[in-house]
Structures are given as structure tokens and as C-alpha cells.
Scaffold this active site. Structure first.
Site, PDB file in Angstrom:
ATOM      1  N   CYS A  83       0.835  -1.212   0.000  1.00 26.33           N
ATOM      2  CA  CYS A  83       0.000   0.000   0.000  1.00 26.33           C
ATOM      3  C   CYS A  83       0.865   1.256   0.000  1.00 26.33           C
ATOM      4  O   CYS A  83       0.517   2.258  -0.639  1.00 26.33           O
ATOM      5  CB  CYS A  83      -0.892   0.038   1.242  1.00 26.33           C
ATOM      6  SG  CYS A  83      -2.010  -1.345   1.358  1.00 26.33           S
TER       7      CYS A  83
HETATM    8  C1  BEZ Z   1       0.577  -4.630   1.822  1.00 28.23           C
HETATM    9  O1  BEZ Z   1       0.011  -3.592   1.503  1.00 28.23           O
HETATM   10  O2  BEZ Z   1       1.780  -4.734   1.750  1.00 28.23           O
HETATM   11  C2  BEZ Z   1      -0.221  -5.812   2.289  1.00 28.23           C
HETATM   12  C3  BEZ Z   1      -1.383  -5.611   3.010  1.00 28.23           C
HETATM   13  C4  BEZ Z   1      -2.078  -6.711   3.455  1.00 28.23           C
HETATM   14  C5  BEZ Z   1      -1.628  -7.985   3.172  1.00 28.23           C
HETATM   15  C6  BEZ Z   1      -0.471  -8.164   2.413  1.00 28.23           C
HETATM   16  C7  BEZ Z   1       0.242  -7.063   1.977  1.00 28.23           C
END
Ligand code: BEZ
Length: 212
Positions: A46
């Protein structure tokens, strides 16, 4: 909550964001919009996505598209995370992030897929047209960061096909030839497509992109 489909009215809502409270429809005004969700703050994928969107602001502006992100974390968390995004992605977050702590918007847009994760949102993308109708829905899993070049490409196609009787072929990019809509008769082609056309098959007719 009912399942949202293409052509449905985008549900309106009021929400707290990092740029103050918004009424979604008022905030959209008469332009295009993207609402996209994130599983959680302070997560690696994200962080790269929001940094990328900030860097693409000029591209969205050029297309009259406003962007708003969402996660089910709170405002304080969002503000702290934005500092990290700015620092690590060498950018300045320049769009609002909705703090959807009570899942109100996530539920309205069916962004929580319980068999994937029962609390966090998946990576949903909704593109909304000036008529407030949903033009595109894409859903990615949490483990896959989105391709924002693809999103710009689809918006180019949506904005072109909204105003011209054409469709865009596989892997089409802005500037390439497009397909003439099957509803257009051969007699109508010279008026509608003065740049000319090619008939590959009676049902497959191409023409230079009409709006450039
Ligand atoms: C991420 O944004 O890195 C992420 C969020 C939830 C699960 C896996 C990755």
C-alpha cells in the site's frame, strides 16, 4: 449491501478523510472519480501504491479524474502513515484518504471479501463517470499491488468510447487505432470517421483514434 455492477449509480456517502469531511458526490462534482481501497495502513505494498498515485496526480488531473483512497484505519493513523509514504516514496500525498473505521464505505462498496480476509478490505478500484455511474470495477488481492498505468489506459478508453462510437482493442494505448462500433453502418463511416477506416472483416473495422 447489494453487489455493485457496471452501470449502477455509485452509492453516495459522507466520510472523514485526511483532507476533511467529504460528501462523495459533491466532492466528485461533474468530473470523473476513482475510489480505491487498501487493506491497511503501514503496509509495504500500500505504501508503494499511494506513493505512485501521488506521483501520477498530473496524469489524473489531465483526464479530469479525482482520486480518493480508503482504508479501515483511523485519521491519526493515516496522517502518521502519510509521513512515511512521503519520506520513503519521495513524494507528497496529494489526495484524500478515507478513514473508514466503521466499515461504512467498505460495506457499501463490498470491499471486504470475508473468504480472503474478514476484516481488511481487498484492493478494489471503482471508476465513476460524470453521471455518477460505475464505469469500471477491478479487484486485486492484498498481495498484488495495482498497475496504475493500466488504470490510466482504461480511463483513456472509457473517456474516448463515452463520446465516440468506437471501442478499443486488446492492449490498446492512447494514440493507436480503434475499432468502429458494430452499431455503425458502413454508410455512416465517412461522416463519423473522416480520417478513414480499414475493413479487416465486415465486423472488424478500424479507424485512427478520433479524438486526437
Ligand atoms: C501490503 O500492503 O503490503 C499488504 C497488506 C495486506 C496484506 C499483504 C500485503
Amino acid at each position: 449491501m447489494s453487489t455493485l455492477r457496471l452501470g449502477d449509480k455509485a452509492p453516495n456517502f459522507t466520510a472523514q478523510t485526511t483532507e476533511g469531511e467529504i460528501n462523495f458526490h459533491d466532492w466528485l462534482g461533474d468530473g470523473w472519480g476513482i475510489l480505491f481501497s487498501h487493506p491497511a495502513d503501514y503496509t509495504p505494498v500500500c505504501t508503494t501504491e499511494l506513493g505512485t498515485v501521488a506521483k501520477y496526480k498530473a496524469e489524473f488531473d489531465k483526464r479530469n479524474v479525482k482520486v480518493v483512497a480508503l482504508s479501515v484505519d483511523g485519521i491519526e493513523s493515516h496522517h502518521g502513515w502519510i509521513k512515511d509514504i512521503n519520506e520513503t516514496q519521495s513524494t507528497t500525498v496529494n489526495f484524500p484518504i478515507i478513514a473508514d473505521e466503521d466499515n461504512k464505505v467498505a460495506d457499501l462498496y463490498d470491499m471486504i471479501h470475508p473468504n480472503a480476509d474478514d476484516k481488511l478490505t481487498v484492493r478494489s478500484v471503482f471508476v465513476i463517470g460524470p453521471d455518477k455511474k460505475i464505469k469500471l470495477i477491478i479487484t486485486y488481492p492484498a498481495s498484488t499491488g495495482r498497475n496504475f498505468d493500466e488504470l490510466l489506459r482504461v480511463i483513456d478508453s472509457l473517456q474516448l468510447t463515452a463520446y465516440h462510437k468506437v471501442a478499443t482493442p486488446a492492449n490498446w494505448k492512447h494514440g493507436e487505432d480503434v475499432v468502429i462500433s458494430p452499431a455503425v453502418t458502413n454508410e455512416q463511416i465517412p461522416d463519423l470517421f473522416p480520417k478513414g477506416h480499414k475493413e479487416v472483416k465486415p465486423y472488424l473495422r478500424t479507424t485512427p483514434q478520433p479524438n486526437i
